[in-house]
Motif scaffolding. Sequence first.
Motif, mmCIF file in Angstrom:
data_model
loop_
_atom_site.group_PDB
_atom_site.id
_atom_site.type_symbol
_atom_site.label_atom_id
_atom_site.label_comp_id
_atom_site.label_asym_id
_atom_site.label_seq_id
_atom_site.Cartn_x
_atom_site.Cartn_y
_atom_site.Cartn_z
ATOM 1 N N GLU A 590 0.845 -1.182 0.000
ATOM 2 C CA GLU A 590 0.000 0.000 0.000
ATOM 3 C C GLU A 590 0.891 1.246 0.000
ATOM 4 O OE1 GLU A 590 -2.400 -0.148 3.538
ATOM 5 O OE2 GLU A 590 -0.995 1.079 4.671
ATOM 6 N N ASN A 640 -8.714 -6.707 -2.703
ATOM 7 C CA ASN A 640 -9.412 -5.702 -1.911
ATOM 8 C C ASN A 640 -8.539 -5.264 -0.746
ATOM 9 O OD1 ASN A 640 -11.863 -5.788 -3.438
ATOM 10 N ND2 ASN A 640 -12.412 -7.688 -2.391
ATOM 11 N N THR A 643 -7.779 0.536 1.382
ATOM 12 C CA THR A 643 -8.109 1.798 0.707
ATOM 13 C C THR A 643 -8.259 1.624 -0.794
ATOM 14 O OG1 THR A 643 -5.752 2.357 0.501
ATOM 15 C CG2 THR A 643 -6.907 3.153 2.467
ATOM 16 N N TYR A 644 -8.298 0.374 -1.298
ATOM 17 C CA TYR A 644 -8.399 0.160 -2.745
ATOM 18 C C TYR A 644 -9.124 -1.137 -3.043
ATOM 19 C CZ TYR A 644 -4.252 -2.777 -1.824
ATOM 20 O OH TYR A 644 -3.374 -3.702 -1.330
ATOM 21 N N SER A 645 -9.576 -1.258 -4.301
ATOM 22 C CA SER A 645 -10.206 -2.480 -4.784
ATOM 23 C C SER A 645 -9.915 -2.609 -6.274
ATOM 24 C CB SER A 645 -11.719 -2.437 -4.543
ATOM 25 O OG SER A 645 -12.347 -3.628 -4.987
ATOM 26 N N HIS A 646 -9.306 -3.735 -6.678
ATOM 27 C CA HIS A 646 -8.882 -3.916 -8.064
ATOM 28 C C HIS A 646 -9.330 -5.277 -8.582
ATOM 29 C CE1 HIS A 646 -6.473 -0.318 -7.751
ATOM 30 N NE2 HIS A 646 -5.732 -0.830 -6.780
ATOM 31 N N GLU A 680 -1.692 -3.971 -5.160
ATOM 32 C CA GLU A 680 -1.925 -3.033 -6.248
ATOM 33 C C GLU A 680 -0.880 -3.175 -7.349
ATOM 34 O OE1 GLU A 680 -4.072 0.824 -4.987
ATOM 35 O OE2 GLU A 680 -2.269 0.723 -3.730
ATOM 36 N N TRP A 721 -1.116 0.259 -9.514
ATOM 37 C CA TRP A 721 -2.352 0.995 -9.758
ATOM 38 C C TRP A 721 -2.741 1.893 -8.579
ATOM 39 C CZ3 TRP A 721 -5.980 -3.325 -12.141
ATOM 40 C CH2 TRP A 721 -5.380 -3.821 -13.304
ATOM 41 N N ASN A 722 -1.786 2.291 -7.763
ATOM 42 C CA ASN A 722 -2.102 3.089 -6.594
ATOM 43 C C ASN A 722 -2.602 4.478 -6.981
ATOM 44 O OD1 ASN A 722 -0.805 5.188 -4.374
ATOM 45 N ND2 ASN A 722 -1.716 3.363 -3.468
ATOM 46 N N GLN A 723 -3.538 5.025 -6.171
ATOM 47 C CA GLN A 723 -4.138 6.324 -6.480
ATOM 48 C C GLN A 723 -3.179 7.485 -6.251
ATOM 49 O OE1 GLN A 723 -7.221 7.571 -3.676
ATOM 50 N NE2 GLN A 723 -6.535 6.018 -2.191
ATOM 51 N N SER A 726 1.131 5.860 -9.108
ATOM 52 C CA SER A 726 1.028 4.731 -10.030
ATOM 53 C C SER A 726 2.207 4.741 -10.995
ATOM 54 C CB SER A 726 -0.280 4.803 -10.819
ATOM 55 O OG SER A 726 -0.314 5.969 -11.624
#
Length: 775
Positions: A590, A640, A643-646, A680, A721-723, A726
């Motif tokens: 993360e 999941n 703080t994220y879901s891919h 991610e 794919w981190n917000q 990335s």
Amino acid sequence: MRRIIFGIMLLGCMVQGAFAQNLGIKGLVRDSQNKEPLEFANVVLQTMDSMFITGTTTDEKGNFVLDKMKSGDYLLAVSSLGYETQYVSLKGFNKSVTLGDIPMENASVSLDGVTVSASNTSSRSDRKLVFPSDRQVKASTNGMDLLQQLMLPKIQVNPLSNEIKIPGNGEVQLRINGVKVELDEVKALLPSDIIRLEYHDNPGLRYGNAEVVLDYIVRRPETGGSFSVDMSQGVNALWGEHRVSGKINHKKSEFGASYRIGPRDFYGLSRDNEEIFHLGDGTVLHRKEEGEPAHGRMFMHNLNLNYSVQDQEKYLFNATFRYWSNHQPHWDYRGILSNQENLSDYVDMVDLNSSDNQVPALDLYYQRNLKNDQTLVFNVVGTYNRTSSHRFYQESRGEDLLTDINNRVSGNKYSVIGEGIYEKKLGNGNRLSTGIRHTQSFSNNEYRNGHDYNTRMNQSESFLYGEFKGKARKLDYTLGVGVSRSYYKQDGTDDSYQYYTFNPRFTLQYALPGQSFIRLRGYVGNSSPSLGNLSAIEQVIDSLQLQRGNPQLEAYMRYRLALTYEYQKGIFYTNLDGAYEYLPNPIMDEKYQEGNKIIQTWDNQKNWQRLTGSAMFRIGPIKDILQFSFTGGVNHYISNGNTYSHRYTNWYCEAQASLTWKKFMLMYQMNTNWNWFWGETLEGGENIQMFMARYNHKNLSLGVGAINPFSDNYKVKTENWNQYASYKKAMYIKESSRLFVVSLTYNFSFGRTYKAGQKRLNNADNDSGVMSTGK
């Protein structure tokens, strides 16, 4: 009149004699456990002193017929790979006979001195016994080559990276006569010494979390020895795989040694990297790294020294010293970092990496065969893992140095693994086994990067299990349960944990008509944090990113359910496989904002899931010349985090063909990339194509080949794919495309008389305990 009567009498005697010599033998050969007919079983009629008379094979329904036999005293021998040979006495045979069912008992067949004309697979509920054909043995130069020829489900052999993998990033364990070994020990095997390969695609509790176990069962001579040299060298680049090995046997003792060196020296190493940062002050930076050719250099060394002594009926003692080293003085990247919103805003970048890893290990093994089909095994392995690495990273604009990072890491890890196993055969294929294993690890690591960090960590794992394998008509089943304890403590801090977990496991396999079955397998496992991720330290990655360990990580569970269908008839083979995995609270990556810095770390996230399916089709050998296989599959990932879901889906395929004619062998292999998505981060596999042609003459083999002949560059892609931060990254090695290779193998052996006893444990510690960093 007398002449007529005499003639009639003489004709009658001749007719009677003719019918007396036209006797027949019929029978039906079956598996004694599942009662299924055995096709292609060998049926040989011989005299009482073992002189061959005639023979045949059973048809697809297990039937055989021998006709036009003379009366006499005979012995009928029925044999099939994976079964005990059955003998039927036909003393005083003087009329046709129907023998009815001939039951065949399962056996671990040695096959010493036997030539197998066609590859044969005998399936069990927990493994397959794969007997290589004479064609496959002659087409191979070592144990890894032979594995390519066997074309087993899931198995992917990568000669470029010197790896054996399976789709989905599962663990593959390699063994020789039951003991876990490294790949280089498998490559030191002479194909002619390999009796069979036991392919465990349903390994039991003793194998931990391994998804596949490959166990090479090899012969052991009573006297004499062997010597082997295997060399592969790139013509247009410094890429090599060179090995020398030898064994000497005297009565109950065997001495063995092998050494391997794998040099790599590339000047076309480069990296492209596109990054998007969302910083804490609300600004967005979109920058791109355009790589320039740089230097990559590494030397891998493996040394193995072995001594064993055995009384095949009573005991086996084995001592092995292993030394593994990977010296990597250069793995360098150079390029330009440019702001994509303003291309005139750019900096020069250098990212120079070097490392050195040395791992000596001592493995002591003792097996005692007790009365009433009981076995007791003890194994102790001690390992020292020494790691050092240096990373030098700079960003500069002209004469101005904007970023200067100098990270040095030194690690020392000591571990001891002890294990004991008790097994008891109960008859009718039933088996009871129980065991205990304990691992104790200590690490002392130093980090120097402007701040000095010293970490001392203590980690232990204990595992107690019991397992029962049984049979009810056509249903084979295995039931097992384990209890594990995990402990961790970091000196000088309050960071520690202690967990107990319950690990049940089951397998149900139902035999279908012919050589086919359907199998359902489920298990619950557990995973502990790595020492590197637990380290309470911080390292700088670049001008915007930091990496931190997390001492608060906790162990997590693994749940897996798999369904397999397999069908084989003659030269056709099909394997269909599907699985679902669920991991609650897994340790995954993360990132988060901290001021104008991005922090990379790990944490226990919500859950991770994977749905996977694959289909394999194999045909061959066709007239003992051509063999072909094709595998297609898919992995669907659900990740999941807190703080994220891919979601991510990856399709892949593999094709392989092998052509053997007289002394020539031609092989083609193609793999499309199978990718792994965790947290991610998407880690891409390699697209590989390879041709190999080889000429074999007695003990000598000469070959030429090409790796990736239709590509002008070799690359491996990675994405995050981190917000907040990335990236899309691709690593290139120019020399690994259109790489032409020449090979030479020389094998010499003498004095082969009987096979080795089987070792049954697999212990090793390959985790350095050091947190790695870099882009």
